[in-house]
Design a protein around this motif. Structure first.
Motif, short mmCIF file in Angstrom:
data_model
loop_
_atom_site.label_atom_id
_atom_site.label_comp_id
_atom_site.label_asym_id
_atom_site.label_seq_id
_atom_site.Cartn_x
_atom_site.Cartn_y
_atom_site.Cartn_z
N ASP A 132 0.83 -1.21 0.00
CA ASP A 132 0.00 0.00 0.00
C ASP A 132 0.86 1.26 0.00
N ASN A 133 2.09 1.11 0.49
CA ASN A 133 3.00 2.26 0.58
C ASN A 133 4.02 2.29 -0.56
N PHE A 134 3.85 1.43 -1.56
CA PHE A 134 4.84 1.37 -2.64
C PHE A 134 4.77 2.66 -3.47
N PRO A 135 5.93 3.26 -3.76
CA PRO A 135 5.92 4.54 -4.50
C PRO A 135 5.45 4.36 -5.94
N LEU A 136 4.65 5.29 -6.42
CA LEU A 136 4.16 5.26 -7.79
C LEU A 136 4.96 6.19 -8.70
N THR A 137 5.93 6.87 -8.13
CA THR A 137 6.80 7.75 -8.92
C THR A 137 8.24 7.51 -8.52
N PHE A 138 9.06 7.19 -9.48
CA PHE A 138 10.52 7.07 -9.26
C PHE A 138 11.20 7.26 -10.61
N GLY A 139 12.34 7.94 -10.57
CA GLY A 139 13.05 8.24 -11.82
C GLY A 139 12.15 9.00 -12.77
N HIS A 140 12.09 8.53 -14.02
CA HIS A 140 11.20 9.16 -14.99
C HIS A 140 9.98 8.28 -15.28
N TYR A 141 9.54 7.57 -14.22
CA TYR A 141 8.39 6.68 -14.36
C TYR A 141 7.24 7.16 -13.48
#
Length: 501
Positions: free
Chosen positions: A324-333
């Motif tokens: 539930d806490n997994f990031p949905l934004t990282f790098g250019h994604y």
């Protein structure tokens, strides 16, 4: 009275030991591919009753061999439980039946019981990945033969993999509508035909060996018939026949072909009556210790149950953060999470999961991600090779499968690369098992370490990670692989805290 009590004690201990294995076995029997299994046990009992006259007049139990079969049953049971492989547990059920036969009747009874035990073995459904792999290879052969038949009758046709293009219609030979789903019941049918209609061993062996070629040829003829209907009747008629009536027609054709083969072998070799198994000369009294051995068998089965409860039921479940806490934004994604229905979640059997689509802002490509995490794994709920799931729905066919090693300056982990295709589409998929500090791509090695860690560390937690992307028209596999490699380089570092080592 003691004999009846000893048999009841064995039956009761067997039921208790395998009680939690009956539901998954019945679920497999209820699927279209294995519905024939419901007939196997009654058939085995019927054949055993038919062959009762072949039992030797003097019964000599084989206790040493019986204990060996019982020991092998226990080994397979624990290995199946520890590695979360249902098929091994199901096979151990069969070995328990073999042990019981040896305790009661001995090896000399095998003249009567070999065929019933062989038939009973078909009650064990093979693991899905074995079934998918086998039928995939057979479908390729069947598709090739069907094209040759159509070309012989001057029907214009083109084949690419399992896709058969007739111009007016495209046939995609997948498992769900393939006559090759009848391979295992056809093999069983061949064994029964050999038993009922042929009396010589070499005849029965030839009938059994003829079953797979018969299934392949019958399926090829089915596809050729569809091509003929599409060209000379109508496309609608061809499609209806291909998806609805053809399966029954093909199975009936297989029966006819095997019956003709049986009659031809009888013409060549004739028939002979089977004789009762010979009893060695000497004086025989009632076999001593048979009841004792049966009570000991019940005790051993009870010991297996206790050992499973003590060694494999107590699990260490490490703490971890929820997806539930997994990031949905990282790098250019940029990602968007998907949530599955209760039915899909039940089929996954996982304790936590992450499903979503990440968009690469640089290239504009969408990458599909599915991570299923298990606090503990057992035969009813475990990470498994995703090939069977990918091939089981959506009409995909597997074009290639290979391991890709880790790259020091790029993707930091090894992965298994799959290329799947269907008319007009190609799917590039990577997957790996990330479990207890290891990254594994081989199904069998994953099961090995699962069994090892369940015993040595009392841990069976872990995850299956799938990363997939549709290839563009004209895009090379290497270019698609580069896109997924760059994604995994970023994604794997974000994933690491969520899968305990």
């Amino acid at each position: 009275m003691a004999a009846i009590l000893s048999f009841v004690s064995v039956l009761a201990a067997w039921v208790v030991l395998y009680w939690d294995s009956f539901p998954p076995l019945i679920r497999r029997w209820n699927t279209d591919d294995y519905s024939y299994c419901w007939l196997v046990v009654p058939l085995a009992v019927y054949v055993a009753w038919q062959r009762r006259e072949l039992l030797p007049k003097i019964i000599t139990p084989s206790s040493r061999s019986a204990y060996g079969a019982l020991l092998l049953a226990g080994l397979l049971y624990f290995l199946g439980k520890a590695s979360a492989v249902d098929a091994l547990v199901f096979i151990s059920m069969w070995f328990c039946v073999l042990a019981l036969v040896l305790f009661v009747y001995g090896w000399r009874s095998m003249k009567a019981f070999f065929f019933p035990l062989l038939v009973l073995a078909f009650a064990v459904p093979p693991p899905p990945f074995i079934n998918r792999t086998l039928t995939f290879k057979l479908r390729l052969i069947s598709s090739d033969i069907s094209v040759r038949i159509m070309q012989f009758f001057d029907i214009p046709v083109f084949r690419e993999g399992n896709v058969i293009d007739l111009g007016v219609i495209q046939l995609h030979v997948v498992d769900a509508c393939s006559g090759l789903r009848y391979v295992f019941p056809t093999i069983l049918l061949g064994i029964l035909m050999g038993y009922w209609f042929n009396s010589r061993i070499w005849q029965r062996i030839l009938i059994a060996l003829a079953t797979v070629p018969t299934a392949i040829f019958a399926n090829a003829l089915r596809i050729a018939m569809v091509g003929y209907l599409a060209r000379n009747v109508s496309v609608e008629t061809a499609e209806n026949f291909f998806h609805d009536a053809s399966g029954i027609v093909i199975y009936l054709l297989s029966i006819v072909l095997l019956a003709l083969c049986s009659l031809f072998l009888n013409f060549l070799g004739g028939r002979k009556e089977e004789q009762r198994a010979e009893s060695p000369k000497g004086f025989y009294a009632q076999p001593a210790g048979r009841v004792v051995h049966l009570f000991l068998m019940a005790a051993v089965l009870g010991l297996y149950f206790a050992a499973n409860s003590f060694f494999l039921s107590e699990r260490v479940i490490p703490k971890r953060p929820s997806f539930d806490n997994f990031p949905l934004t990282f790098g250019h994604y940029e990602g968007k999470r998907d949530f599955y229905s209760d039915n899909i979640l039940e089929s996954l059997g996982s304790d936590d999961y992450f499903a979503g689509v990440f968009r690469d802002s640089d290239s504009g490509r969408n990458v599909l991600v599915l991570v299923t995490y298990y606090d503990y794994q057992e035969p009813q709920r475990a990470a498994h090779n995703p090939v069977s799931c990918l091939l089981g729905g959506g009409g995909w066919s597997l074009s290639s499968s290979r391991d890709l090693p880790a790259e020091p300056d790029g993707r930091p982990i090894k992965v298994r690369r799959l290329l799947l295709d269907k008319p007009g589409e190609r799917l590039l998929a990577f997957y790996w098992f990330q479990q207890r500090g290891r990254v594994i791509t081989d199904e069998y090695m994953n099961k090995f370490y699962l069994a090892l860690d369940s015993i040595t560390r009392r841990r069976t937690d872990g995850a299956l990670v799938r990363v997939e992307m549709l290839l563009n028209d004209g895009e090379t596999i290497e270019h698609g692989q580069t896109v997924l490699d760059n994604f995994i380089k970023n994604f794997s570092s974000e994933l690491k805290p969520y899968i305990p080592e």
